[in-house]
Scaffold this motif. Structure first.
Motif, PDB file in Angstrom:
ATOM      1  N   GLN A   1       0.829  -1.215   0.000  1.00 10.04           N
ATOM      2  CA  GLN A   1       0.000   0.000   0.000  1.00 10.04           C
ATOM      3  C   GLN A   1       0.859   1.260   0.000  1.00 10.04           C
ATOM      4  N   VAL A   2       2.059   1.158   0.578  1.00  5.00           N
ATOM      5  CA  VAL A   2       2.981   2.302   0.522  1.00  5.00           C
ATOM      6  C   VAL A   2       3.350   2.560  -0.937  1.00  5.00           C
ATOM      7  N   ALA A   3       3.647   1.488  -1.673  1.00  5.09           N
ATOM      8  CA  ALA A   3       4.013   1.632  -3.095  1.00  5.09           C
ATOM      9  C   ALA A   3       2.896   2.343  -3.853  1.00  5.09           C
ATOM     10  N   GLU A   4       1.648   1.982  -3.558  1.00  2.61           N
ATOM     11  CA  GLU A   4       0.515   2.599  -4.265  1.00  2.61           C
ATOM     12  C   GLU A   4       0.308   4.060  -3.870  1.00  2.61           C
ATOM     13  N   ALA A   5       0.715   4.409  -2.644  1.00  5.93           N
ATOM     14  CA  ALA A   5       0.452   5.772  -2.145  1.00  5.93           C
ATOM     15  C   ALA A   5       1.533   6.781  -2.542  1.00  5.93           C
ATOM     16  N   LEU A   6       2.648   6.303  -3.100  1.00 10.76           N
ATOM     17  CA  LEU A   6       3.737   7.224  -3.471  1.00 10.76           C
ATOM     18  C   LEU A   6       3.277   8.187  -4.560  1.00 10.76           C
ATOM     19  N   THR A   7       3.623   9.466  -4.404  1.00 12.42           N
ATOM     20  CA  THR A   7       3.370  10.451  -5.469  1.00 12.42           C
ATOM     21  C   THR A   7       4.650  11.276  -5.636  1.00 12.42           C
ATOM     22  N   SER A   8       4.605  12.224  -6.549  1.00 11.66           N
ATOM     23  CA  SER A   8       5.790  13.072  -6.749  1.00 11.66           C
ATOM     24  C   SER A   8       6.016  13.984  -5.536  1.00 11.66           C
ATOM     25  N   ARG A   9       5.018  14.090  -4.650  1.00 13.42           N
ATOM     26  CA  ARG A   9       5.172  14.961  -3.472  1.00 13.42           C
ATOM     27  C   ARG A   9       5.612  14.189  -2.231  1.00 13.42           C
ATOM     28  N   THR A  10       5.697  12.867  -2.330  1.00 13.97           N
ATOM     29  CA  THR A  10       6.090  12.074  -1.146  1.00 13.97           C
ATOM     30  C   THR A  10       7.539  12.364  -0.796  1.00 13.97           C
ATOM     31  N   ARG A  11       7.781  12.802   0.442  1.00 10.36           N
ATOM     32  CA  ARG A  11       9.156  13.077   0.880  1.00 10.36           C
ATOM     33  C   ARG A  11       9.656  12.021   1.863  1.00 10.36           C
ATOM     34  N   ALA A  12       8.726  11.426   2.613  1.00 10.92           N
ATOM     35  CA  ALA A  12       9.161  10.476   3.643  1.00 10.92           C
ATOM     36  C   ALA A  12       8.082   9.442   3.904  1.00 10.92           C
ATOM     37  N   VAL A  13       8.526   8.296   4.439  1.00 15.13           N
ATOM     38  CA  VAL A  13       7.597   7.286   4.975  1.00 15.13           C
ATOM     39  C   VAL A  13       7.976   7.101   6.441  1.00 15.13           C
ATOM     40  N   LEU A  14       6.957   7.015   7.280  1.00 13.35           N
ATOM     41  CA  LEU A  14       7.161   6.901   8.726  1.00 13.35           C
ATOM     42  C   LEU A  14       6.637   5.563   9.236  1.00 13.35           C
ATOM     43  N   PRO A  15       7.371   4.480   9.039  1.00  8.33           N
ATOM     44  CA  PRO A  15       6.887   3.190   9.545  1.00  8.33           C
ATOM     45  C   PRO A  15       6.946   3.140  11.070  1.00  8.33           C
ATOM     46  N   VAL A  16       5.924   2.570  11.680  1.00  4.31           N
ATOM     47  CA  VAL A  16       5.846   2.464  13.148  1.00  4.31           C
ATOM     48  C   VAL A  16       5.979   0.995  13.539  1.00  4.31           C
ATOM     49  N   HIS A  17       6.939   0.695  14.392  1.00  6.55           N
ATOM     50  CA  HIS A  17       7.096  -0.694  14.865  1.00  6.55           C
ATOM     51  C   HIS A  17       6.054  -0.912  15.968  1.00  6.55           C
ATOM     52  N   LEU A  18       4.811  -1.066  15.536  1.00  5.66           N
ATOM     53  CA  LEU A  18       3.676  -1.026  16.469  1.00  5.66           C
ATOM     54  C   LEU A  18       3.717  -2.174  17.479  1.00  5.66           C
ATOM     55  N   TYR A  19       3.523  -1.833  18.716  1.00  5.20           N
ATOM     56  CA  TYR A  19       3.525  -2.756  19.866  1.00  5.20           C
ATOM     57  C   TYR A  19       4.901  -3.406  20.082  1.00  5.20           C
ATOM     58  N   GLY A  20       5.891  -3.010  19.257  1.00  9.01           N
ATOM     59  CA  GLY A  20       7.232  -3.611  19.372  1.00  9.01           C
ATOM     60  C   GLY A  20       7.536  -4.601  18.267  1.00  9.01           C
ATOM     61  N   HIS A  21       6.612  -4.744  17.285  1.00 10.71           N
ATOM     62  CA  HIS A  21       6.855  -5.645  16.146  1.00 10.71           C
ATOM     63  C   HIS A  21       7.515  -4.865  15.009  1.00 10.71           C
ATOM     64  N   PRO A  22       8.727  -5.266  14.586  1.00 10.26           N
ATOM     65  CA  PRO A  22       9.402  -4.521  13.518  1.00 10.26           C
ATOM     66  C   PRO A  22       8.604  -4.529  12.209  1.00 10.26           C
ATOM     67  N   CYS A  23       8.661  -3.401  11.515  1.00  9.59           N
ATOM     68  CA  CYS A  23       8.057  -3.305  10.176  1.00  9.59           C
ATOM     69  C   CYS A  23       8.946  -4.051   9.183  1.00  9.59           C
ATOM     70  N   ASP A  24       8.393  -4.321   8.023  1.00 12.65           N
ATOM     71  CA  ASP A  24       9.181  -4.995   6.972  1.00 12.65           C
ATOM     72  C   ASP A  24      10.033  -3.931   6.270  1.00 12.65           C
ATOM     73  N   MET A  25      11.162  -3.605   6.897  1.00 11.89           N
ATOM     74  CA  MET A  25      11.961  -2.456   6.463  1.00 11.89           C
ATOM     75  C   MET A  25      12.662  -2.701   5.130  1.00 11.89           C
TER      76      MET A  25
END
Ligand SMILES: Cc1ncc(COP(=O)(O)O)c(C=O)c1O
Length: 374
Positions: free
Chosen positions: A119-143
């Motif tokens: 879904q991050v790939a689909e949300a990218l636009t020419s204005r996207t400067r950053a992505v802020l992944p949250v390791h929610l509850y302590g589970h690492p994101c798929d970095m």
């Protein structure tokens, strides 16, 4: 007779275990006569950077400022978009809004509850400067997946590691997986101060220097202000407390993992939807969250057994009043919304005994049975 209480998280008993060392640290600061930006902060920054595995650690006043100042230091602001997960504590979004950029929410994976790279790939636009992944509850994101998606576009990855002290992704610690990571030392975090605190870790020399200036009125040299900065500093007392607690973090996280394992084993064969954990991560178990359609009834029944539970989080950011005036409030994020309606965080702390864990398990299972009977 009322049942013996199982607290959600017993900070007083955690601190009682290291009370003499905490008293000594506090006395050291009191007697030293220097209370802001001194040796305790400097040492803690060195020690935390070493433990996190980064070249720099810049401490700040809290986790929200760690996120906000990082975005500011990177020059992200008006007209820019920052992709955020729907399921997070609202601070992740507030940091983006605070610099004048637009949070672009995407949903989380239904198993790990971390941001969905597709879904991050689909949300990218020419204005996207950053992505802020949250390791929610302590589970690492798929970095790795996130990096592969964003790097060809020159988009920055900023980890929200507020809940992930000690979490590991494919053998690498959270906090070293993006261009920078924001940490919170709010008291209930896996590494918490006796008040507010935060930090940014990074290997980027220029970013670290910029953050040092921004946290201190935009000044690198006393009374010389190159830019309009803030006052957001970790104080010496909190740094001394964090220095005392940091050497215990690994052992406290092991104790959390042992409780989580006990819960996992008990719930695997029962009709309780426990947390989904990816095979290549070491979870920090900031929170142990089960999901149930009968969440509110379950919470009430557990309370009757003396078991204190919480909900993280009952209202997702896009449904909060804070975003009611924006188009974000009309976004549909099914997994995030379902999580808000069903999530229940069970007691989990390093000082919890196995006997207490078993009482939680028995209560959850009996509750499941009685709810099923209707
Ligand atoms: C995911 C997440 N991000 C950011 C924050 C903000 O941290 P703080 O409370 O220190 O401002 C928190 C903690 O509360 C959090 O859980």
């Amino acid at each position: 007779m009322s049942p013996e209480r199982v607290p959600f998280y017993d900070l007083a008993s955690l601190h009682a275990g290291i009370r003499a060392d905490l008293d000594a640290a506090i006395a050291r600061v009191l007697d030293g006569g220097w209370y802001v930006l001194g040796q305790e902060v400097e040492r803690f920054e060195e020690e935390f950077a070493r433990s996190a595995g980064t070249a720099h650690c810049v401490t700040v006043g809290n986790g929200l400022d760690a996120l906000t100042l990082t975005l500011r230091a990177l020059g992200i602001g008006e007209g820019d978009e920052v992709i955020v997960p729907g399921a997070t504590f609202i601070a992740t979004w507030l940091a983006v809004s605070a610099v004048g950029a637009t949070p672009v929410p995407v949903d989380v994976d239904s198993r790990t509850l971390t941001i969905d790279p597709g879904q991050v790939a689909e949300a990218l636009t020419s204005r996207t400067r950053a992505v802020l992944p949250v390791h929610l509850y302590g589970h690492p994101c798929d970095m790795d997946a996130l990096r592969d998606i964003v790097k060809p576009h020159g988009v920055v990855l900023i980890e929200d590691a507020a809940q992930a002290h000690g979490a590991i992704y494919r053998g690498r610690p959270c906090g070293t997986l993006g261009d920078a990571a924001a940490w919170s030392f709010y008291p209930a975090k896996n590494l918490g101060a006796l008040g507010d605190g935060g930090a940014v870790t990074t290997n980027d020399d220029a970013l670290a220097a910029s953050l040092r200036s921004l946290r201190n009125y935009g000044s690198a040299t006393k009374y010389v202000h190159e830019r309009q900065g803030s006052n957001s500093r970790l104080d010496e007392l909190q740094a001394a407390v964090l220095r005392t607690k940091l050497p215990h973090l690994a052992q406290w996280n092991s104790a959390r993992r042992a409780i989580a394992r006990r819960y996992d084993e008990a719930f695997a064969s029962a009709n309780v939807l426990g947390p989904g954990v990816a095979h290549d991560v070491l979870h920090a178990w900031h929170l142990y969250v089960v999901r149930s359609e009968e969440r509110d009834a379950m919470r009430a029944q557990l309370a009757q057994h003396g078991i204190e539970c919480h909900v993280h989080y009952p209202i997702p950011p896009h449904r909060q009043g804070a975003y009611a005036h924006t188009a974000l409030s009309r976004r549909v994020l099914p997994v995030t919304e379902q999580l808000s309606a069903t999530a229940l965080s069970l007691p989990l702390s390093p000082t919890m005994t196995m006997d207490e864990a078993d009482r939680v398990i028995d209560a959850v299972l009996s509750c499941g049975a009685s709810l099923a009977r209707g």
